[in-house]
Design an enzyme around this catalytic site. Structure first.
Site, PDB file in Angstrom:
ATOM      1  N   ASN A  11       0.839  -1.205   0.000  1.00  0.00           N
ATOM      2  CA  ASN A  11       0.000   0.000   0.000  1.00  0.00           C
ATOM      3  C   ASN A  11       0.864   1.241   0.000  1.00  0.00           C
ATOM      4  O   ASN A  11       1.991   1.213   0.490  1.00  0.00           O
ATOM      5  CB  ASN A  11      -0.826   0.090   1.299  1.00  0.00           C
ATOM      6  N   GLY A  41       2.379  -7.058   3.653  1.00  0.00           N
ATOM      7  CA  GLY A  41       3.210  -7.905   2.798  1.00  0.00           C
ATOM      8  C   GLY A  41       4.548  -7.232   2.496  1.00  0.00           C
ATOM      9  O   GLY A  41       5.619  -7.819   2.690  1.00  0.00           O
ATOM     10  N   ASN A 177      -1.069 -11.192  17.025  1.00  0.00           N
ATOM     11  CA  ASN A 177      -0.793 -10.429  18.238  1.00  0.00           C
ATOM     12  C   ASN A 177      -1.900 -10.797  19.244  1.00  0.00           C
ATOM     13  O   ASN A 177      -2.800 -11.578  18.933  1.00  0.00           O
ATOM     14  CB  ASN A 177      -0.673  -8.920  17.960  1.00  0.00           C
ATOM     15  N   GLY A 202       3.363  -7.220  22.475  1.00  0.00           N
ATOM     16  CA  GLY A 202       3.942  -5.882  22.614  1.00  0.00           C
ATOM     17  C   GLY A 202       5.084  -5.892  23.620  1.00  0.00           C
ATOM     18  O   GLY A 202       5.939  -6.782  23.604  1.00  0.00           O
ATOM     19  N   ASP A 232       5.225  -6.409  12.073  1.00  0.00           N
ATOM     20  CA  ASP A 232       5.757  -6.776  10.752  1.00  0.00           C
ATOM     21  C   ASP A 232       7.242  -7.128  10.844  1.00  0.00           C
ATOM     22  O   ASP A 232       7.703  -8.068  10.194  1.00  0.00           O
ATOM     23  CB  ASP A 232       5.533  -5.636   9.745  1.00  0.00           C
ATOM     24  N   ALA A 262      12.069  -1.969  15.977  1.00  0.00           N
ATOM     25  CA  ALA A 262      11.068  -1.246  15.182  1.00  0.00           C
ATOM     26  C   ALA A 262      10.280  -0.260  16.027  1.00  0.00           C
ATOM     27  O   ALA A 262       9.817   0.770  15.516  1.00  0.00           O
ATOM     28  CB  ALA A 262      10.130  -2.247  14.502  1.00  0.00           C
TER      29      ALA A 262
HETATM   30  P1  ADP Z   1       1.662  -5.746  16.505  1.00  0.00           P
HETATM   31  O1  ADP Z   1       2.460  -4.585  15.991  1.00  0.00           O
HETATM   32  O2  ADP Z   1       1.235  -6.707  15.436  1.00  0.00           O
HETATM   33  O3  ADP Z   1       0.555  -5.384  17.442  1.00  0.00           O
HETATM   34  P2  ADP Z   1       3.286  -6.371  18.829  1.00  0.00           P
HETATM   35  O4  ADP Z   1       2.978  -4.994  19.321  1.00  0.00           O
HETATM   36  O5  ADP Z   1       2.916  -7.529  19.689  1.00  0.00           O
HETATM   37  O6  ADP Z   1       2.717  -6.614  17.368  1.00  0.00           O
HETATM   38  O7  ADP Z   1       4.881  -6.399  18.583  1.00  0.00           O
HETATM   39  C1  ADP Z   1       5.551  -7.531  18.086  1.00  0.00           C
HETATM   40  C2  ADP Z   1       6.764  -7.839  18.958  1.00  0.00           C
HETATM   41  O8  ADP Z   1       7.680  -6.719  18.908  1.00  0.00           O
HETATM   42  C3  ADP Z   1       6.456  -8.034  20.440  1.00  0.00           C
HETATM   43  O9  ADP Z   1       6.138  -9.381  20.736  1.00  0.00           O
HETATM   44  C4  ADP Z   1       7.765  -7.640  21.095  1.00  0.00           C
HETATM   45  O10 ADP Z   1       8.704  -8.707  21.095  1.00  0.00           O
HETATM   46  C5  ADP Z   1       8.259  -6.505  20.174  1.00  0.00           C
HETATM   47  N1  ADP Z   1       7.807  -5.201  20.727  1.00  0.00           N
HETATM   48  C6  ADP Z   1       6.703  -4.496  20.360  1.00  0.00           C
HETATM   49  N2  ADP Z   1       6.572  -3.377  21.117  1.00  0.00           N
HETATM   50  C7  ADP Z   1       7.627  -3.377  21.974  1.00  0.00           C
HETATM   51  C8  ADP Z   1       8.076  -2.492  23.012  1.00  0.00           C
HETATM   52  N3  ADP Z   1       7.395  -1.389  23.343  1.00  0.00           N
HETATM   53  N4  ADP Z   1       9.222  -2.834  23.688  1.00  0.00           N
HETATM   54  C9  ADP Z   1       9.916  -3.945  23.370  1.00  0.00           C
HETATM   55  N5  ADP Z   1       9.544  -4.819  22.409  1.00  0.00           N
HETATM   56  C10 ADP Z   1       8.416  -4.547  21.713  1.00  0.00           C
END
Ligand code: ADP
Length: 286
Positions: A11, A41, A177, A202, A232, A262
């Site tokens: 996108n 993707g 998630n 998260g 992602d 990320a």
């Molecule tokens: P989505 O973006 O699909 O909601 P998550 O937020 O669960 O996925 O993030 C994916 C993974 O990235 C988490 O399981 C964690 O390992 C890492 N992550 C995401 N946010 C954080 C954060 N604030 N601090 C540390 N690791 C993070």
């Protein structure tokens, strides 16, 4: 033969920043406008390529400037884009995002060309990774063919949608998630139907349900500024590490570090780490 084939969306994200979100029928004046590449993707393909995997992206864009930009961006990351079809008469997918001063947002996603994706051009790979921003029938077809060819299949069920039994039957790993896991009936229900369920939580890390055994990987402690792209980064890096032959727990550790990285950089594609950046986060914590 690629390490990872990603079957999914591409996108162009159009982001307007305003002091507040407009009410229906109202016009507000924006403060800032930006465009960036997106789609799960494309993001996940870039994540896998940046940590060194050979990656093919399978998807579709319109015959327009946005589509050419997205294909070029993927190719510049070293991704094979022969499977990104250019379709006539339908625009490239777009996400129209309005963000207010508090960070609240309103998003309209127009799938455009993504809705026409078929699995017909999926090249062979060690791991096939897909999400649900394209027709689920294409995912079922591609996973069925990949399974027959001996590939590992990884499904990121995002956005959450009911998963047909015929899809779960050809899925090796499912990576929701926490929110998606709940919408899909919970991790234990899923783990009865797929060998491995990896739930990302998260900043609370990751919980893995591996054939009746459950274990957790803590998150890497970072100062998060924007968690867009964390999921992602996680999925793309997990697929890349599994394709390299790494065991599940080491692959999950790398994926969690990629997700943490990320979350420290704004945006999705700009926040996806290289292998060196993941290694330095892992080295810093263990
Ligand atoms: P989505 O973006 O699909 O909601 P998550 O937020 O669960 O996925 O993030 C994916 C993974 O990235 C988490 O399981 C964690 O390992 C890492 N992550 C995401 N946010 C954080 C954060 N604030 N601090 C540390 N690791 C993070």
């Amino acid at each position: 033969m690629f390490d990872v084939t990603v079957l999914g969306s591409a996108n162009l994200d159009l982001v307007a920043s305003t002091s507040r979100l407009p009410h229906p029928g109202e016009t507000v004046v924006g403060r800032r406008y930006r465009e960036h590449a997106g789609g799960k993707g494309l993001n996940q393909a870039v994540a896998a390529a940046r940590v060194g995997a050979s990656v093919a992206l399978v998807g579709a864009v319109g015959d327009d400037e946005a589509g050419r930009r997205l294909r070029r961006l993927a190719a510049d990351e070293g991704i094979d884009v022969a499977g990104v079809e250019i379709v006539d008469g339908i625009p490239t997918g777009r996400a129209m995002i309005t963000v207010d001063a508090d960070g609240q947002n309103c998003i309209v996603v127009v799938p455009g060309a993504n809705a026409t994706v078929t699995a017909d051009r999926s090249p062979a790979a060690t791991v096939l990774l897909a999400q649900l921003e394209i027709p689920i029938a294409a995912v079922v077809r591609a996973f069925t063919a990949a399974r027959a060819a001996g590939s590992m299949t990884v499904l990121n069920p995002a956005p959450a949608a009911p998963l047909p039994g015929e899809l779960l039957a050809v899925t090796d790993l499912v990576v929701p998630n926490e929110h998606e896991a709940e919408l899909l009936g919970g991790a234990s229900a899923l783990s009865g139907r797929v060998d491995v369920v990896v739930v990302t939580r998260g900043a609370a890390g990751v919980t893995v349900h591996d054939r009746g055994e459950t274990w957790s990987e803590p998150a890497v402690a970072v100062t998060a500024v924007d968690t867009t792209g964390a999921g992602d980064a996680f999925c793309g890096v997990l697929a890349a590490r599994l394709a390299s032959g790494e065991g599940l727990s080491d692959a999950v550790r790398w994926a969690a570090a990629a997700g943490a990285h990320a979350s420290t950089v704004a945006g999705a594609v700009p926040s996806l780490p290289t292998a060196t950046q993941v290694r330095s986060l892992l080295g810093a914590t263990r």
